[in-house]
Design a protein around this motif. Structure first.
Motif, mmCIF file in Angstrom:
data_model
loop_
_atom_site.group_PDB
_atom_site.id
_atom_site.type_symbol
_atom_site.label_atom_id
_atom_site.label_comp_id
_atom_site.label_asym_id
_atom_site.label_seq_id
_atom_site.Cartn_x
_atom_site.Cartn_y
_atom_site.Cartn_z
ATOM 1 N N GLY A 109 0.701 -1.146 0.120
ATOM 2 C CA GLY A 109 -0.092 -0.004 0.000
ATOM 3 C C GLY A 109 0.737 1.233 -0.048
ATOM 4 O O GLY A 109 0.132 2.385 0.125
ATOM 5 N N LEU A 110 2.063 1.045 -0.190
ATOM 6 C CA LEU A 110 3.091 2.365 -0.143
ATOM 7 C C LEU A 110 2.585 3.312 -1.249
ATOM 8 O O LEU A 110 2.232 2.937 -2.349
ATOM 9 C CB LEU A 110 4.513 1.982 -0.421
ATOM 10 C CG LEU A 110 5.656 2.911 -0.254
ATOM 11 C CD1 LEU A 110 5.606 3.463 1.206
ATOM 12 C CD2 LEU A 110 6.746 2.358 -0.896
ATOM 13 N N ARG A 111 2.303 4.410 -1.019
ATOM 14 C CA ARG A 111 1.647 5.542 -1.839
ATOM 15 C C ARG A 111 2.541 5.821 -3.051
ATOM 16 O O ARG A 111 2.204 6.065 -4.171
ATOM 17 C CB ARG A 111 1.306 6.846 -1.051
ATOM 18 C CG ARG A 111 0.177 6.563 -0.390
ATOM 19 C CD ARG A 111 -0.393 7.985 0.383
ATOM 20 N NE ARG A 111 0.755 8.466 1.161
ATOM 21 C CZ ARG A 111 0.557 9.320 2.066
ATOM 22 N NH1 ARG A 111 -0.596 9.708 2.380
ATOM 23 N NH2 ARG A 111 1.513 9.751 2.791
ATOM 24 N N GLU A 112 3.834 5.965 -2.771
ATOM 25 C CA GLU A 112 4.906 6.424 -4.064
ATOM 26 C C GLU A 112 6.078 5.499 -3.967
ATOM 27 O O GLU A 112 6.432 4.944 -2.890
ATOM 28 C CB GLU A 112 5.252 7.793 -3.772
ATOM 29 C CG GLU A 112 4.243 8.633 -4.151
ATOM 30 C CD GLU A 112 4.402 10.274 -4.109
ATOM 31 O OE1 GLU A 112 5.482 10.333 -4.262
ATOM 32 O OE2 GLU A 112 3.691 10.944 -3.805
ATOM 33 N N ARG A 113 6.790 5.072 -5.120
ATOM 34 C CA ARG A 113 7.641 4.439 -5.184
ATOM 35 C C ARG A 113 8.984 4.878 -4.308
ATOM 36 O O ARG A 113 9.236 6.247 -4.558
ATOM 37 C CB ARG A 113 8.152 4.315 -6.620
ATOM 38 C CG ARG A 113 9.107 3.362 -6.974
ATOM 39 C CD ARG A 113 9.393 3.082 -8.541
ATOM 40 N NE ARG A 113 10.351 2.416 -8.864
ATOM 41 C CZ ARG A 113 11.575 3.035 -9.652
ATOM 42 N NH1 ARG A 113 11.511 4.094 -10.263
ATOM 43 N NH2 ARG A 113 12.492 2.161 -9.926
ATOM 44 N N ILE A 114 9.814 4.214 -3.860
ATOM 45 C CA ILE A 114 10.862 5.032 -3.098
ATOM 46 C C ILE A 114 12.065 3.928 -3.868
ATOM 47 O O ILE A 114 12.137 2.765 -3.480
ATOM 48 C CB ILE A 114 10.921 4.495 -1.553
ATOM 49 C CG1 ILE A 114 9.662 5.312 -0.832
ATOM 50 C CG2 ILE A 114 12.250 4.959 -0.923
ATOM 51 C CD1 ILE A 114 9.471 4.980 0.663
ATOM 52 N N GLN A 115 12.994 4.513 -4.507
ATOM 53 C CA GLN A 115 14.229 4.171 -4.924
ATOM 54 C C GLN A 115 15.196 4.008 -3.902
ATOM 55 O O GLN A 115 15.620 4.879 -3.213
ATOM 56 C CB GLN A 115 14.785 4.923 -6.153
ATOM 57 C CG GLN A 115 16.111 4.604 -6.704
ATOM 58 C CD GLN A 115 15.671 3.512 -7.699
ATOM 59 O OE1 GLN A 115 14.573 3.441 -8.094
ATOM 60 N NE2 GLN A 115 16.531 2.423 -7.652
ATOM 61 N N LEU A 116 15.799 2.893 -3.820
ATOM 62 C CA LEU A 116 16.836 2.542 -2.909
ATOM 63 C C LEU A 116 18.235 2.059 -3.410
ATOM 64 O O LEU A 116 18.282 1.471 -4.552
ATOM 65 C CB LEU A 116 16.489 1.397 -1.788
ATOM 66 C CG LEU A 116 14.932 1.498 -0.942
ATOM 67 C CD1 LEU A 116 14.529 0.208 -0.423
ATOM 68 C CD2 LEU A 116 15.001 2.639 -0.416
ATOM 69 N N GLU A 117 19.155 2.433 -2.476
ATOM 70 C CA GLU A 117 20.544 1.797 -3.095
ATOM 71 C C GLU A 117 20.916 1.013 -1.837
ATOM 72 O O GLU A 117 21.042 1.358 -0.675
ATOM 73 C CB GLU A 117 21.473 3.276 -3.363
ATOM 74 C CG GLU A 117 21.652 4.021 -2.209
ATOM 75 C CD GLU A 117 22.408 5.484 -2.723
ATOM 76 O OE1 GLU A 117 23.118 5.242 -3.521
ATOM 77 O OE2 GLU A 117 22.427 6.335 -1.983
ATOM 78 N N LEU A 118 21.924 -0.098 -2.277
ATOM 79 C CA LEU A 118 22.334 -0.972 -1.522
ATOM 80 C C LEU A 118 23.502 -0.563 -0.729
ATOM 81 O O LEU A 118 24.171 0.010 -1.412
ATOM 82 C CB LEU A 118 22.678 -2.341 -2.077
ATOM 83 C CG LEU A 118 23.188 -3.487 -1.360
ATOM 84 C CD1 LEU A 118 22.250 -3.878 -0.451
ATOM 85 C CD2 LEU A 118 23.545 -4.594 -2.301
ATOM 86 N N VAL A 119 23.551 -0.385 0.686
ATOM 87 C CA VAL A 119 24.878 -0.133 1.393
ATOM 88 C C VAL A 119 25.660 -1.138 2.067
ATOM 89 O O VAL A 119 26.633 -0.993 2.618
ATOM 90 C CB VAL A 119 24.440 1.138 2.370
ATOM 91 C CG1 VAL A 119 23.897 2.253 1.439
ATOM 92 C CG2 VAL A 119 23.452 0.762 3.252
ATOM 93 N N ASP A 120 24.896 -2.415 2.249
ATOM 94 C CA ASP A 120 25.539 -3.274 3.006
ATOM 95 C C ASP A 120 24.851 -4.547 2.860
ATOM 96 O O ASP A 120 23.618 -4.662 2.197
ATOM 97 C CB ASP A 120 25.604 -3.005 4.409
ATOM 98 C CG ASP A 120 26.717 -4.022 5.259
ATOM 99 O OD1 ASP A 120 27.618 -4.350 4.430
ATOM 100 O OD2 ASP A 120 26.331 -4.473 6.294
#
Length: 190
Positions: free
Chosen positions: A159-170
């Motif tokens: 149900g997240l309203r907007e896409r969240i772009q993530l970057e791998l850090v570990d």
């Protein structure tokens, strides 16, 4: 300012029901113990708070419960000791080293993040982290991905309203086949 870190176990098909993944083992419990010991405080919604209190609160007298293996005691001690903030509009009071969070969720959590501290403010559960992600308040996501297809249960951030772009850090691999992946929201490119 303290980071807000969301950590949770999740299956390959996104189920984050607390019994959907692999059973805990010594290696995974060491990971969760380190995670809890690093936190300045934890933030729970009512359901997660009550579930964790029932499972991990130290008895007022006597030893830890018989069901608890010796390698689970360090986690129990860590979660028992950490300060807890509980977001609830239905509870009148909390115990177990906890205090209620009331009012505007975004403002209240931002105030907690602004408090001094050396470690992150940790959040767990399902419903509260969704609201915090929608508000853009989560600074780090830690997903311990289990090599299981559950086929049921609540799914991660449904149900997240907007896409969240993530970057791998570990990344940390476990002998069980599980993998802890840590992400931060990606910095927008110009």
């Amino acid at each position: 300012m303290r980071l807000l870190r969301y950590s949770i176990n999740v299956t390959l098909d996104g189920s984050c029901h607390h019994e959907a993944g692999l059973p805990p083992d010594e290696e995974s419990m060491r990971f969760w113990t380190e995670d809890m010991q690093a936190a300045d405080a934890v933030l729970f919604g009512r359901v997660t708070y009550q579930m964790m209190e029932e499972a991990w609160r130290k008895p007022t007298v006597g030893p830890w419960p018989d069901w608890m293996d010796e390698w689970e005691v360090p986690f129990a001690e860590a979660i028992d000791a950490v300060h807890k903030h509980v977001v609830s509009s239905t509870l009148d009071a909390v115990t177990w080293n906890a205090e209620l969070v009331r009012g505007d969720l975004g403002a209240a959590v931002q105030q907690l993040k602004n408090e001094p501290g050396d470690g992150p403010l940790a959040v767990g559960g399902v419903t509260l982290p969704l609201a915090l992600a929608d508000l853009g308040l989560i600074d780090e996501y830690v997903f311990v991905v289990h090599p299981v297809l559950a086929g049921h249960g609540p799914t991660l951030l449904a149900g997240l309203r907007e896409r969240i772009q993530l970057e791998l850090v570990d990344r940390r691999d476990f002998r069980s086949g599980a993998c802890a992946l840590s992400f931060r929201p990606a910095t927008p490119t110009a």
